[in-house]
Design a protein around this motif. Structure first.
Motif, PDB file in Angstrom:
ATOM      1  N   THR A  79       0.817  -1.225   0.000  1.00  0.00           N
ATOM      2  CA  THR A  79       0.000   0.000   0.000  1.00  0.00           C
ATOM      3  C   THR A  79       0.849   1.273   0.000  1.00  0.00           C
ATOM      4  O   THR A  79       0.330   2.375   0.087  1.00  0.00           O
ATOM      5  N   CYS A  80       2.177   1.126  -0.097  1.00  0.00           N
ATOM      6  CA  CYS A  80       3.049   2.303  -0.136  1.00  0.00           C
ATOM      7  C   CYS A  80       2.770   3.092  -1.415  1.00  0.00           C
ATOM      8  O   CYS A  80       2.653   2.529  -2.490  1.00  0.00           O
ATOM      9  N   VAL A  81       2.661   4.404  -1.277  1.00  0.00           N
ATOM     10  CA  VAL A  81       2.415   5.247  -2.457  1.00  0.00           C
ATOM     11  C   VAL A  81       3.634   6.115  -2.779  1.00  0.00           C
ATOM     12  O   VAL A  81       3.537   7.089  -3.514  1.00  0.00           O
ATOM     13  N   SER A  82       4.800   5.764  -2.212  1.00  0.00           N
ATOM     14  CA  SER A  82       6.054   6.478  -2.499  1.00  0.00           C
ATOM     15  C   SER A  82       5.956   7.982  -2.246  1.00  0.00           C
ATOM     16  O   SER A  82       6.441   8.776  -3.039  1.00  0.00           O
ATOM     17  N   CYS A  83       5.340   8.341  -1.130  1.00  0.00           N
ATOM     18  CA  CYS A  83       5.148   9.771  -0.870  1.00  0.00           C
ATOM     19  C   CYS A  83       6.333  10.380  -0.134  1.00  0.00           C
ATOM     20  O   CYS A  83       6.489  11.587  -0.094  1.00  0.00           O
ATOM     21  N   SER A  84       7.128   9.557   0.516  1.00  0.00           N
ATOM     22  CA  SER A  84       8.312   9.957   1.281  1.00  0.00           C
ATOM     23  C   SER A  84       8.006  10.639   2.612  1.00  0.00           C
ATOM     24  O   SER A  84       8.898  11.210   3.234  1.00  0.00           O
ATOM     25  N   ALA A  85       6.766  10.557   3.072  1.00  0.00           N
ATOM     26  CA  ALA A  85       6.447  11.115   4.391  1.00  0.00           C
ATOM     27  C   ALA A  85       7.287  10.427   5.472  1.00  0.00           C
ATOM     28  O   ALA A  85       7.798  11.067   6.394  1.00  0.00           O
ATOM     29  N   CYS A  86       7.463   9.114   5.327  1.00  0.00           N
ATOM     30  CA  CYS A  86       8.157   8.348   6.371  1.00  0.00           C
ATOM     31  C   CYS A  86       9.578   8.837   6.597  1.00  0.00           C
ATOM     32  O   CYS A  86      10.032   8.968   7.732  1.00  0.00           O
ATOM     33  N   THR A  87      10.289   9.117   5.506  1.00  0.00           N
ATOM     34  CA  THR A  87      11.688   9.533   5.658  1.00  0.00           C
ATOM     35  C   THR A  87      11.772  11.004   6.053  1.00  0.00           C
ATOM     36  O   THR A  87      12.699  11.415   6.726  1.00  0.00           O
ATOM     37  N   GLY A  90       2.866   9.130  10.119  1.00  0.00           N
ATOM     38  CA  GLY A  90       2.827   9.941   8.896  1.00  0.00           C
ATOM     39  C   GLY A  90       2.476   9.164   7.647  1.00  0.00           C
ATOM     40  O   GLY A  90       2.256   9.759   6.594  1.00  0.00           O
ATOM     41  N   CYS A  91       2.450   7.855   7.704  1.00  0.00           N
ATOM     42  CA  CYS A  91       2.344   7.061   6.473  1.00  0.00           C
ATOM     43  C   CYS A  91       1.005   7.237   5.761  1.00  0.00           C
ATOM     44  O   CYS A  91      -0.059   7.039   6.340  1.00  0.00           O
ATOM     45  N   GLN A  92       1.079   7.595   4.488  1.00  0.00           N
ATOM     46  CA  GLN A  92      -0.123   7.797   3.681  1.00  0.00           C
ATOM     47  C   GLN A  92      -0.703   6.460   3.223  1.00  0.00           C
ATOM     48  O   GLN A  92      -1.833   6.400   2.757  1.00  0.00           O
ATOM     49  N   GLY A  93       0.109   5.411   3.331  1.00  0.00           N
ATOM     50  CA  GLY A  93      -0.372   4.085   2.919  1.00  0.00           C
ATOM     51  C   GLY A  93      -0.824   3.262   4.117  1.00  0.00           C
ATOM     52  O   GLY A  93      -1.063   2.060   3.995  1.00  0.00           O
ATOM     53  N   LYS A  94      -0.924   3.922   5.280  1.00  0.00           N
ATOM     54  CA  LYS A  94      -1.356   3.268   6.529  1.00  0.00           C
ATOM     55  C   LYS A  94      -0.517   2.026   6.847  1.00  0.00           C
ATOM     56  O   LYS A  94      -1.036   0.982   7.261  1.00  0.00           O
TER      57      LYS A  94
END
Ligand SMILES: Cc1cc2nc3c(=O)[nH]c(=O)nc-3n(C[C@H](O)[C@H](O)[C@H](O)COP(=O)(O)OP(=O)(O)OC[C@H]3O[C@@H](n4cnc5c(N)ncnc54)[C@H](O)[C@@H]3O)c2cc1C
Ligand code: SF4
Ligand code: SF4
Ligand code: FES
Lengths: 320, 271
Positions: free
Chosen positions: A219-227, A303-307
């Protein structure tokens, strides 16, 4: 150890503001984030970590690399995960050749956590919810004041200069301290069901492809919120300004991160980028620096947009 | 404290067209510039950007350095527009380069493809400079077509100075190619090598590096005697920005030259 009464605390902050910019965790709704202290602002050091880590005080997400004139700073209320994250960054930025733009004029006035964010999992990494080293002053919130411990010469000097606001810690204070710390540890341990990850096993598992990565990564959308919110992530991209280089925060989760001329890209696949973050934090940095690349602050989960629950992914990988 | 992000000004002295899309730039840095063979520099086009290149001139030359650059994208297109007297920036030297001391007394096989010949020229020139220290020196070089051969006019001189040279082209439409035809690995046919007391150095496009390495293993080279130049995305060049991660290594700092034995189990090394 010293003690300061909460009613004297803002006076102490105000006195320090003569020589330094002061930053503190400003509470809004059920979270807190960093704010610059202005005369009249009041704050408390109770609670837990902020939304953003302290790293952006030490370098900016977008920064023109040239000498800057600025006042030294003091950060109040950084937590154990913040100092641990900062020490991990220093292993990169201050390693030879040292990065001259990484700030060294900031004092860390840490505070013990008195509560935990629901995503905090420092205990699962074998850490405690407080700074045990690498602080200038550490504040332990007790009911009506703070116990203060100095961790550096600069910290001691500040305590000396402000001695009229301070009293020596009493036996009762010390007892209260133990109780407060035990209570917070219990909270964090409790929300992590007492799990402590076996780092060696995790390291071995992380080095190979694993169904758990596919499961959690999908479910990762490669938004980079995590980093972006991670206190231990350090990647940037160097670009050209008119006269100086400009440094932009970058992320291993973005598709173009590893692209080379001619279109080759070893991290084209989403899953290989998703794994990169685990590899970096739980295998490569342990191999090269003898430390993890994670503090267990749980910011990447929040922060994860992919939960994606990073902690649960770690547990799943280590159990696989 | 010295600023590792600061560039050293350098003037373009001469631009040589090597092939239709490769040019060599002779640069005169504002100060003497020392580097070890195989180390690289970040080439800055002011206001545009940076890209990493390994000098192609001998490391014994310190007043001028030559860099051979293929037009491959945004920054290299701008570099190809440069003319003599233009001023650019260089940052470095960066990385570790070739461990020449480990090559002493050994047979050295250099395997190159396309613009990968650039760093290999630096190595070759440095080795030829002290030829007595090393054993037999072989250069196996493959190009797409005869028109894609870089340094076309220089092979004869290298041969005269003691290098054994074998060349191949993938194809030749004019029919005027008298040497081997086929991908570079075809040059191994009939070649007597001494892998037990030899090292092999490979640089070229990823696909050529992969098949070249497989061939070297097949003919008996040990993984620890095969040296590869890892082309990774690079930004800072000093082990800070993370881009060049190659497993636990930073290619910019721990490389860019790695023994195959060190990187062979890392995912995606050939991509
Ligand atoms: C150590 C080393 C030595 C080298 N030596 C030589 C040499 O001697 N000669 C030579 O010709 N080449 C050499 N190269 C290769 C050379 O560095 C590249 O060809 C050059 O960087 C291409 O730059 P460019 O901007 O023209 O290409 P582009 O393809 O425009 O850009 C490549 C870079 O820009 C970024 N980029 C571009 N487009 C995108 C996108 N859509 N999404 C995300 N990112 C993007 C990538 O991050 C990549 O870093 C070497 C490389 C390395 C690592
Ligand atoms: S990876 Fe997640 S939990 Fe670990 S330090 Fe970074 S943000 Fe915190
Ligand atoms: S925050 Fe979540 S969705 Fe965004 S890049 Fe990180 S793992 Fe992927
Ligand atoms: S290029 Fe920045 S870490 Fe290697």
């Amino acid at each position: 150890m010293k003690f300061i009464d909460k009613k004297d605390f803002m006076g102490f902050v105000s006195a320090l503001s003569a020589d330094a910019d002061i930053f503190y965790p400003k509470v809004s709704a059920d979270t807190s984030d960093w704010a610059k202290w202005q005369t009249g602002d009041k704050f408390s050091l109770d609670g837990h970590r902020t939304i953003l880590p302290v790293k952006y005080f030490f370098y900016s997400p977008q920064e023109n690399l040239r000498a800057k004139k600025r006042r030294p700073a003091i950060i109040f209320g950084a937590r154990g995960c913040d100092t641990r994250g900062l020490e991990l960054l220093k292993k990169i930025y201050l390693d030879d050749p040292e990065d001259p733009y990484f700030r060294k004029d900031i004092l860390m006035f840490t505070a013990d956590c008195t509560s935990a964010h629901p995503d905090c999992f420092c205990s699962a990494l074998g850490e405690r919810p407080r700074a045990e080293k690498d602080f200038d002053l550490n504040f332990s919130p007790l009911g009506d004041g703070y116990l203060i411990e100095a961790g550096s010469e600069k910290g001691k000097e500040i305590l000396r200069k402000n001695s009229e606001r301070l009293e020596d810690a009493s036996e009762t204070h010390k007892k209260e301290l133990l109780n407060m710390r035990a209570a917070t540890e219990k909270t964090v341990n409790g929300q992590n069901n007492g799990v402590t990850l076996d780092m060696q096993k995790l390291k071995e598992k992380i080095e190979t492809r694993n169904a758990a990565f596919e499961n959690y990564g999908k479910t990762c959308v490669s938004c980079s919120a995590c980093t972006t919110v991670c206190p231990a992530c350090f990647c940037f991209f160097l670009s050209e300004g008119a006269e100086n280089k400009i440094r932009y925060a970058d992320s291993c989760q973005l598709p173009g991160y590893a692209r080379v001329a001619g279109g080759g890209n070893p991290k084209k696949e989403l899953i290989s980028r998703f794994m990169h973050r685990f590899g970096c934090k739980f295998s490569w940095r342990p191999s090269m620096h003898n430390n993890l690349g994670c503090t267990g602050c749980g910011r990447c989960i929040a922060g994860c947009q992919g939960k994606i629950n990073f902690k649960e992914a770690l547990i799943a990988v280590s159990k696989s | 404290m010295t600023d590792p992000y600061k560039t050293l000004k350098a003037e373009v002295i001469r631009v040589t067209d090597e092939t239709s899309n490769i040019k060599s730039f002779l640069l005169k840095p504002a100060q003497k510039f020392s580097f070890k063979t195989g180390q690289f520099v970040q080439f800055t086009v002011p206001g545009i950007g940076e890209a990493p290149f390994t000098p192609s001139s001998s490391h014994f030359k310190k007043d001028e350095i030559e860099i051979t650059i293929m037009k491959a994208g945004r920054v290299t297109s701008k570099i190809h527009e440069l003319k003599p007297k233009d001023v650019i920036g260089i940052r470095g030297p960066l990385g570790k380069g070739y461990p020449l001391e480990e090559f002493e007394g050994k047979e050295i096989l250099i395997l190159g493809g396309g613009v990968g010949m650039a760093p290999l020229r630096c190595l070759l020139l440095s080795l030829l400079e002290e030829k007595d220290k090393y054993g037999r020196l072989l250069l196996l070089y493959g190009s797409k077509t005869p028109g894609d051969i870089v340094y076309a006019g220089q092979f004869a001189d290298w041969e005269k100075r003691g290098a054994e040279i074998y060349r191949s082209v993938d194809r030749c439409d004019t029919g005027e190619w008298k040497e081997k035809k086929g991908v570079v690995t075809c040059l191994f046919e009939g070649l007597k090598l001494n892998p037990d007391n030899g090292v092999a150095v490979v640089c070229g496009p990823p696909i050529m590096m992969k098949f070249g390495t497989m061939k070297l293993l097949e003919v008996g080279y040990k993984p620890e005697n095969i040296y590869l130049s890892m082309e990774k995305n690079m930004s800072c060049g000093i082990g800070k920005c993370g881009h060049c991660a190659c497993g636990k290594y930073f290619a910019c700092k721990d490389g860019p030259v790695f023994k195959y034995s060190v990187v062979k189990d890392i995912e995606g090394i050939w991509d």
